[in-house]
Design a protein around this motif. Structure first.
Motif, PDB file in Angstrom:
ATOM      1  N   ASP A 139       0.814  -1.224   0.000  1.00  0.00           N
ATOM      2  CA  ASP A 139       0.000   0.000   0.000  1.00  0.00           C
ATOM      3  C   ASP A 139       0.845   1.272   0.000  1.00  0.00           C
ATOM      4  N   LEU A 140       2.162   1.138  -0.012  1.00  0.00           N
ATOM      5  CA  LEU A 140       3.033   2.309   0.071  1.00  0.00           C
ATOM      6  C   LEU A 140       2.797   3.295  -1.069  1.00  0.00           C
ATOM      7  N   THR A 141       2.747   2.804  -2.290  1.00  0.00           N
ATOM      8  CA  THR A 141       2.644   3.699  -3.443  1.00  0.00           C
ATOM      9  C   THR A 141       1.323   4.457  -3.445  1.00  0.00           C
ATOM     10  N   ALA A 142       0.221   3.748  -3.230  1.00  0.00           N
ATOM     11  CA  ALA A 142      -1.090   4.406  -3.226  1.00  0.00           C
ATOM     12  C   ALA A 142      -1.201   5.409  -2.081  1.00  0.00           C
ATOM     13  N   LEU A 143      -0.666   5.058  -0.921  1.00  0.00           N
ATOM     14  CA  LEU A 143      -0.711   5.981   0.214  1.00  0.00           C
ATOM     15  C   LEU A 143       0.128   7.221  -0.053  1.00  0.00           C
ATOM     16  N   ALA A 144       1.294   7.036  -0.668  1.00  0.00           N
ATOM     17  CA  ALA A 144       2.150   8.177  -0.977  1.00  0.00           C
ATOM     18  C   ALA A 144       1.437   9.135  -1.932  1.00  0.00           C
ATOM     19  N   GLU A 145       0.748   8.589  -2.919  1.00  0.00           N
ATOM     20  CA  GLU A 145      -0.002   9.438  -3.844  1.00  0.00           C
ATOM     21  C   GLU A 145      -1.108  10.185  -3.112  1.00  0.00           C
ATOM     22  N   ARG A 146      -1.803   9.495  -2.219  1.00  0.00           N
ATOM     23  CA  ARG A 146      -2.891  10.126  -1.469  1.00  0.00           C
ATOM     24  C   ARG A 146      -2.358  11.215  -0.539  1.00  0.00           C
ATOM     25  N   CYS A 147      -1.185  10.974   0.033  1.00  0.00           N
ATOM     26  CA  CYS A 147      -0.594  11.942   0.962  1.00  0.00           C
ATOM     27  C   CYS A 147       0.219  13.017   0.241  1.00  0.00           C
ATOM     28  N   GLN A 148       0.303  12.902  -1.082  1.00  0.00           N
ATOM     29  CA  GLN A 148       1.039  13.863  -1.910  1.00  0.00           C
ATOM     30  C   GLN A 148       2.500  13.969  -1.476  1.00  0.00           C
ATOM     31  N   CYS A 149       3.120  12.796  -1.367  1.00  0.00           N
ATOM     32  CA  CYS A 149       4.541  12.748  -1.041  1.00  0.00           C
ATOM     33  C   CYS A 149       5.147  11.546  -1.749  1.00  0.00           C
ATOM     34  N   SER A 150       6.455  11.431  -1.692  1.00  0.00           N
ATOM     35  CA  SER A 150       7.116  10.271  -2.282  1.00  0.00           C
ATOM     36  C   SER A 150       7.049   9.098  -1.309  1.00  0.00           C
ATOM     37  N   VAL A 151       7.319   7.902  -1.829  1.00  0.00           N
ATOM     38  CA  VAL A 151       7.369   6.725  -0.961  1.00  0.00           C
ATOM     39  C   VAL A 151       8.441   6.914   0.109  1.00  0.00           C
ATOM     40  N   GLU A 152       9.577   7.473  -0.282  1.00  0.00           N
ATOM     41  CA  GLU A 152      10.665   7.697   0.679  1.00  0.00           C
ATOM     42  C   GLU A 152      10.234   8.654   1.787  1.00  0.00           C
ATOM     43  N   GLN A 153       9.506   9.707   1.417  1.00  0.00           N
ATOM     44  CA  GLN A 153       9.029  10.654   2.428  1.00  0.00           C
ATOM     45  C   GLN A 153       8.012   9.999   3.359  1.00  0.00           C
ATOM     46  N   LEU A 154       7.156   9.158   2.801  1.00  0.00           N
ATOM     47  CA  LEU A 154       6.165   8.472   3.627  1.00  0.00           C
ATOM     48  C   LEU A 154       6.859   7.564   4.644  1.00  0.00           C
ATOM     49  N   ILE A 155       7.859   6.832   4.184  1.00  0.00           N
ATOM     50  CA  ILE A 155       8.612   5.961   5.095  1.00  0.00           C
ATOM     51  C   ILE A 155       9.256   6.788   6.205  1.00  0.00           C
ATOM     52  N   HIS A 156       9.804   7.941   5.832  1.00  0.00           N
ATOM     53  CA  HIS A 156      10.426   8.811   6.833  1.00  0.00           C
ATOM     54  C   HIS A 156       9.391   9.304   7.845  1.00  0.00           C
ATOM     55  N   LEU A 157       8.225   9.701   7.364  1.00  0.00           N
ATOM     56  CA  LEU A 157       7.181  10.184   8.265  1.00  0.00           C
ATOM     57  C   LEU A 157       6.764   9.106   9.266  1.00  0.00           C
TER      58      LEU A 157
END
Length: 229
Positions: A105-123
């Protein structure tokens, strides 16, 4: 601290202290549980803290609802409004975050959160979480609170199979699936750590009141620690 009590089954009392998830309230409930165990001794069989409640299971050979409530009342009426600042050891959880294998779900969540996958992992991995409660499955720890940018409703269609060790988020919380099971949370990655061991004491690795941090590891490290794909 305002409280109310109600019966919960034939040998339990449910104590209520609030209506919303709050770290300070959680700390008060956790410390109150320890205090009641010390004061009431063998009368209590089990104490289960949650977000805003404390469930007390008692020995019917020693107490009934009215007698236990009478003993509880003075203790609860003199409970401090806030808990003293305590610092528990932080439990570090290694996670292999990968959109192609462990984190579908990383890619879809990153798109929804308007960030990159790397940024989502960092958050997700850059903050400390508190264990609020255990439930759903043995060793399933509800932890909070997420960075506000990651808050997401549960999946519309739950998965029929979520692998053990899956690290997930839903609403304002994060959790790790301790065993393979169905689940409706968004999967970010997977940890090789075992969250539940029936032979351990306690069986659940994570307990209410503990602090948890996730840290990203690469594929080779994940596999070397016993992870599976």
């Amino acid at each position: 601290m305002h409280w109310s009590a109600e019966p919960a089954g034939v040998n339990a009392i449910l104590l209520r202290f609030g209506e919303r998830m709050d770290p300070a309230l959680s700390a008060c409930i956790h410390q109150l549980g320890q205090r009641l165990r010390a004061c009431l001794g063998d009368s209590l069989l089990n104490i289960t803290p949650a977000y805003t409640t404390l469930l007390l299971e008692y020995d019917l050979r020693l107490e009934d609802y009215d007698s236990l409530l009478a003993r509880l009342t003075p203790l609860l009426n003199h409970q401090p409004e806030s808990a003293p600042e305590t610092r528990s050891e932080v439990i570090h959880i290694p996670v292999f975050y990968d959109p192609h294998t462990t984190g579908p779900d990383l890619t879809a969540l990153a798109e929804r959160c308007q960030c990159s996958v790397e940024q989502l992992i960092h958050l997700h991995s850059s903050r400390e979480y508190r264990v609020y409660a255990l439930g759903f499955a043995p060793g399933f720890a509800y932890m909070g609170e997420l960075d506000s940018r990651l808050i997401s409703a549960r999946r519309e269609t739950p998965r029929s199979r979520v692998p053990a060790g899956s690290v997930a988020i839903a609403d304002n919380q994060t959790a790790i699936y301790p065993i393979e099971s169905p689940g409706g949370w968004h999967l970010l990655g997977r940890t090789p750590m075992k969250l539940f061991n029936v032979d351990a004491d306690p069986p659940a690795l994570l307990q209410p009141g503990q602090a948890v941090r996730f840290h990203a590891v690469d594929r080779d490290t994940y596999l070397s620690l016993g992870g599976t794909l």
